[in-house]
Design an enzyme around this catalytic site. Structure first.
Site, mmCIF file in Angstrom:
data_model
loop_
_atom_site.group_PDB
_atom_site.id
_atom_site.type_symbol
_atom_site.label_atom_id
_atom_site.label_comp_id
_atom_site.label_asym_id
_atom_site.label_seq_id
_atom_site.Cartn_x
_atom_site.Cartn_y
_atom_site.Cartn_z
ATOM 1 N N PRO A 177 0.808 -1.142 0.316
ATOM 2 C CA PRO A 177 -0.261 0.081 0.194
ATOM 3 C C PRO A 177 1.152 1.236 0.356
ATOM 4 O O PRO A 177 1.952 1.428 0.438
ATOM 5 C CB PRO A 177 -0.781 -0.175 1.337
ATOM 6 C CG PRO A 177 0.194 -0.653 2.440
ATOM 7 C CD PRO A 177 0.766 -1.955 1.010
ATOM 8 N N VAL B 34 0.304 5.294 -0.333
ATOM 9 C CA VAL B 34 -0.400 6.800 -0.657
ATOM 10 C C VAL B 34 -0.430 7.476 -2.297
ATOM 11 O O VAL B 34 1.018 7.643 -2.233
ATOM 12 C CB VAL B 34 -0.511 7.427 0.032
ATOM 13 C CG1 VAL B 34 -1.067 9.037 0.192
ATOM 14 C CG2 VAL B 34 -0.908 7.233 1.617
ATOM 15 N N CYS C 7 1.976 3.095 9.239
ATOM 16 C CA CYS C 7 2.419 4.329 8.382
ATOM 17 C C CYS C 7 2.855 5.650 10.346
ATOM 18 O O CYS C 7 1.563 5.490 10.970
ATOM 19 C CB CYS C 7 1.158 5.083 7.875
ATOM 20 S SG CYS C 7 1.754 6.444 7.194
#
Length: 491
Positions: free
Chosen positions: A15, A17, A113
């Site tokens: 993943p 951003v 994160c």
């Protein structure tokens, strides 16, 4: 239906951003990735989204109140895409997971994160210091949805602390755990701690996914297996290495970055990706060439057409747009008119309609038209009953007019919009104008005219004669009776 997605012996797109949107995910799958994660999406934003089937693009879109597409997916990735969310609340996490679970293969919780936008809400790596909350979120998800649940963490200061946390996570019933081999204070320039990941892999029975090796360990496809062996993990997850050239997943060897960019642009155009998101991803692939003449032209591009021009793909863009327009026209021409016809659901007349504010003039709404029409017909004021759906907080309203009920089958993002949709169903069923832009003058009685009527000023639209009143009510009752007979005969 349970999608038994395996996380063992897999190569996975991490993943990222602004990177892990649909074009990048599809491209990674094309080049050989087994599983792809979407970018982290925050629960507070996703919970406000409405699920919409996009027939033109053949996608499923989750659209926010501002009409922005928060998450877009398609059938090509349905069995291999993992939805990652940022959350710090078990109930919100479950609501979002239930909203998307039928369109994804698994759901992941971001616990690694370190960026402020994530940690300031208690999400991301902030969760690492609250194992009770971690346990509550994951347990709620595992029990509440039918798809696999995973999480992605960073390592803690010591191996012992990290192993203890992972063992606790395993007990929640998650299907796998991804471990980024850096502490939350560390950045890509710091070396990845393979020994931590190895200790985790040896301490649990569920698949462990090694992450964080793009800079030090994984330069080519062959390096992926070396990183797996160095960490003792079941699978490997790639972020930066895939962002720079997604063809690193290709077992035959990577293609040139220029070729990968062209393939990325094709997906971006065909799936109507946000222009600035497309630019961002292409700039990451350009790396040190971002200041080159091509890079500067890319920076200056403001539309997908201009991006295609930079890469000499104008002909492709024109053909893709023509194909989309042709499909749109085909769908409009061949769409069944049944969806525009009222249907009887029990004692409720239903239609699949939505209230679109832009289709009506300022200060004019279907509810206003229905209220005025009811007054003209000497009927009681319309009564609205609205319910809210727990999983996504969407609304659906039923309006009662003259003892008949009307409702839209589509759920709305707000209570007001749901009531407007119900009013539209009633007005369209009865063939009464609803006030849309371009609609012929309906003779809507406005507030000023009502006040004038009260003062005794005669109006052509005002009917006070008792005989005419009885005649109109009889006509209305006959019309609704005929409608119910027609609807009943179709079932």
């Amino acid at each position: 239906f349970y999608c038994n997605l395996s996380f063992s012996n897999k190569v996975i797109l991490a993943p990222m951003v602004r990177v892990g949107t649909l074009p990048m995910r599809l491209l990674a799958l094309d080049y050989g990735a087994d599983i792809v994660y979407c970018e982290e999406l925050i629960d507070l934003k996703m919970i406000q989204c409405e699920r919409v089937v996009n027939d033109v693009l053949e996608t499923v879109d989750f659209i926010g109140p501002d009409e922005r597409v928060m998450f877009r997916t398609c059938s090509k990735e349905k069995d291999r895409v993992v939805f990652q969310m940022g959350t710090a609340d078990p109930k919100r996490a479950l609501a979002v997971a239930q909203l998307v679970e039928n369109d994804v293969a698994a759901v992941d919780v971001n616990m690694g994160c370190p960026k402020e936008y994530s940690t300031k809400g208690g999400m991301g790596s902030a969760l690492l210091s609250d194992p009770d909350k971690i346990e509550a979120i994951l347990t709620t998800l595992v029990r509440g949805i039918s798809k696999p649940v995973t999480c992605k963490i960073r390592i803690l200061p010591t191996i012992k602390e990290t192993v203890n946390l992972v063992k606790r996570i395993e007990k929640t019933g998650v299907s796998a755990i991804a471990v980024h081999g850096r502490m939350k204070e560390e950045r890509p320039r710091h070396p990845v701690h393979c020994d931590y990941i190895q200790a985790v892999a040896e301490s649990v029975s569920i698949p462990v996914i090694a992450n964080g090796g793009s800079v030090d360990h994984v330069k080519t496809h062959d390096n992926i297996e070396m990183f797996r062996e160095a960490t003792g993990a079941s699978s490997v997850m790639l972020a930066r290495a895939a962002m720079w050239n997604p063809s690193i997943f290709r077992s035959q060897g990577a293609v040139s970055v220029d070729e990968a960019m062209e393939e990325y642009i094709k997906y971006a155009v065909c799936y109507d990706n946000n222009t600035f998101n497309t630019k961002y991803c292409l700039c990451q692939m350009l790396k040190d060439r971002v200041e080159s003449p091509m890079g500067k032209r890319l920076h200056a591009a403001q539309t997908s057409a201009e991006i295609c021009e930079v890469f000499g793909m104008t002909d492709f863009y024109k053909k893709a747009q023509a194909d989309l327009e042709a499909r749109k026209s085909y769908l409009q021409a061949n769409s069944s008119s049944l969806s525009d016809q009222p249907t009887l659901d029990g004692d409720v007349i239903t239609m699949a309609v939505k209230f679109e504010r832009r289709e009506y003039p300022p200060q004019i709404t279907p509810k206003m038209y229905l209220l005025e029409w009811s007054r003209k017909e000497k009927l009681e004021q319309p009564v609205y009953e609205t319910e809210q759906r727990a999983q996504d907080r969407a609304f659906q309203s039923t309006v009662t007019v003259a003892n008949k009920k009307y409702r839209s089958t589509l759920w709305s993002k707000s209570k007001k919009f749901a009531e407007q949709a119900a009013a539209i169903v009633c007005l369209r069923t009865l063939g009464v104008p609803e006030g849309r832009i371009g609609e012929e003058n309906s003779g809507l009685v406005n507030k000023r005219k009502r006040e004038e009527r009260k003062q005794g000023i005669s109006e052509d639209s005002g009917i006070t004669d008792s005989t005419n009143r009885k005649r109109r009510i009889t006509e209305y009752q006959l019309k609704t009776c005929m409608l119910f007979l027609k609807l009943s005969s179709s079932f």
